[in-house]
Enzyme design. Structure first.
Site, PDB file in Angstrom:
ATOM      1  N   ASP A   1      49.472  45.106  41.018  1.00  0.00           N
ATOM      2  CA  ASP A   1      49.709  44.049  40.029  1.00  0.00           C
ATOM      3  C   ASP A   1      51.193  43.908  39.748  1.00  0.00           C
ATOM      4  OD1 ASP A   1      47.407  42.751  39.175  1.00  0.00           O
ATOM      5  OD2 ASP A   1      46.812  44.381  37.861  1.00  0.00           O
TER       6      ASP A   1
ATOM      7  N   GLU B   1      37.934  36.582  37.302  1.00  0.00           N
ATOM      8  CA  GLU B   1      37.491  37.547  36.272  1.00  0.00           C
ATOM      9  C   GLU B   1      36.766  36.854  35.133  1.00  0.00           C
ATOM     10  OE1 GLU B   1      40.366  40.442  34.970  1.00  0.00           O
ATOM     11  OE2 GLU B   1      39.048  41.155  33.359  1.00  0.00           O
TER      12      GLU B   1
END
Ligand code: KIV
Length: 291
Positions: free
Chosen positions: A85, A184
């Protein structure tokens, strides 16, 4: 078993053929276990801010912290494709910032791709990174780095207008060069529609079974993180409870003297012990003489 490293090209090749299994890891030992268990992709997620560092959210994770954890994970990975990330505010500002920070993450830790949260607003950054040879995984729907804006960990795209916006973001991210997209906390029919509309794979987390792959946070699926368990998590083990029980037994055995036993101790030859005792006896005599 012979090593067969997963490549970025495999992501596209697996679409429609077989599902991709992705999991997070933040340290050498867990990365090695996940890799040996056969995951396709390991993500050093900024979720480490919560599950490793005990913070309330992912927003305060720094690039240095990511690099520190990525280096450890890299040492444990042989076959899985390693993605990291980009932390909050290391890429949203300008393309130049995104390039400089991604370059650091790449060079210093050896990850193979970066994941960026966001849609239309970060398309120029995605293009700049891809043009520079840095593979980018997208992440839309619930984007934890924007938790203040989203008003909490809530399902996204429940109404048609919001769902269409997420679909548009997915299509634009594909056009900008992403090799895969994490969806998500979005309704399953929306994730399925996105999966059908895209040529690149979708990786779902709380997005139903229609995605091309799934990702879970390791500490959630092992039952290690006990502060909060999202509804979409399946716990495959209760390691938190098992660890607590093991540590309780250790404490009790140390206190009652049943650990360590001879099996956990090192022996010494009798003649060597005699010499040590003789040395101590001599010391005693000297001390007595001085008094
Ligand atoms: O940070 C993370 O672990 C993630 C996954 C939940 C996809 O972004």
């Amino acid at each position: 078993m012979k090593d067969k490293p997963i490549t970025m090209a495999d992501f596209r090749a697996f679409k429609g053929q077989r599902k991709l299994a992705m999991i997070t890891a933040y340290d050498y030992t867990s990365a090695r276990i996940a890799d040996e268990a056969g995951v396709d992709c390991i993500l050093v997620g900024d979720s480490l801010g919560m599950v490793m560092l005990g913070r309330e959210d992912t927003v305060s994770v720094t690039l240095d912290e990511m690099i520190h954890h990525c280096k450890a994970v890299k040492r444990g990975v042989r076959n899985a494709f390693l993605v990291a990330d980009m932390p909050f505010m290391t890429y949203e500002t300008t393309c130049r910032d995104a390039l400089e920070n991604a370059a650091r993450l790449f060079r210093e830790s050896g990850v193979r791709a970066v994941k960026l949260e966001g849609g239309m607003a970060i398309l120029p950054q995605v293009r700049a990174l891809v043009d520079a040879g840095i593979p980018v995984m997208g992440h839309i729907g619930l984007t934890p780095q924007r938790i203040a804006q989203l008003g909490g960990f809530k399902v996204q795209g429940k109404l048609a207008e919001a769902a269409i916006h997420i679909l548009e973001e997915a299509m634009q991210l594909e056009k900008a060069g992403c090799f895969a997209i994490v969806l998500e906390a979005v309704p399953a029919p929306l994730a399925e529609a996105a999966t059908k509309a895209l040529r690149i794979p979708t990786i779902g987390i709380g997005a139903g079974s229609g995605c091309d792959g799934q990702v879970l946070v390791l500490h959630d699926m092992l039952g290690l993180y006990q502060d909060f368990t999202p509804r979409f998590v399946k716990q495959y083990a209760q390691l938190g409870a098992a660890m607590k029980q093991a540590v309780r037994e250790y404490v009790s055995e140390v206190r009652d003297g049943s650990f360590p036993t001879d099996a956990h101790s090192f022996a010494m030859a009798p003649q060597e012990i005699e010499k040590v005792h003789a040395f101590l006896a001599e010391q005693n005599v000297r001390e007595n003489e001085q008094e």
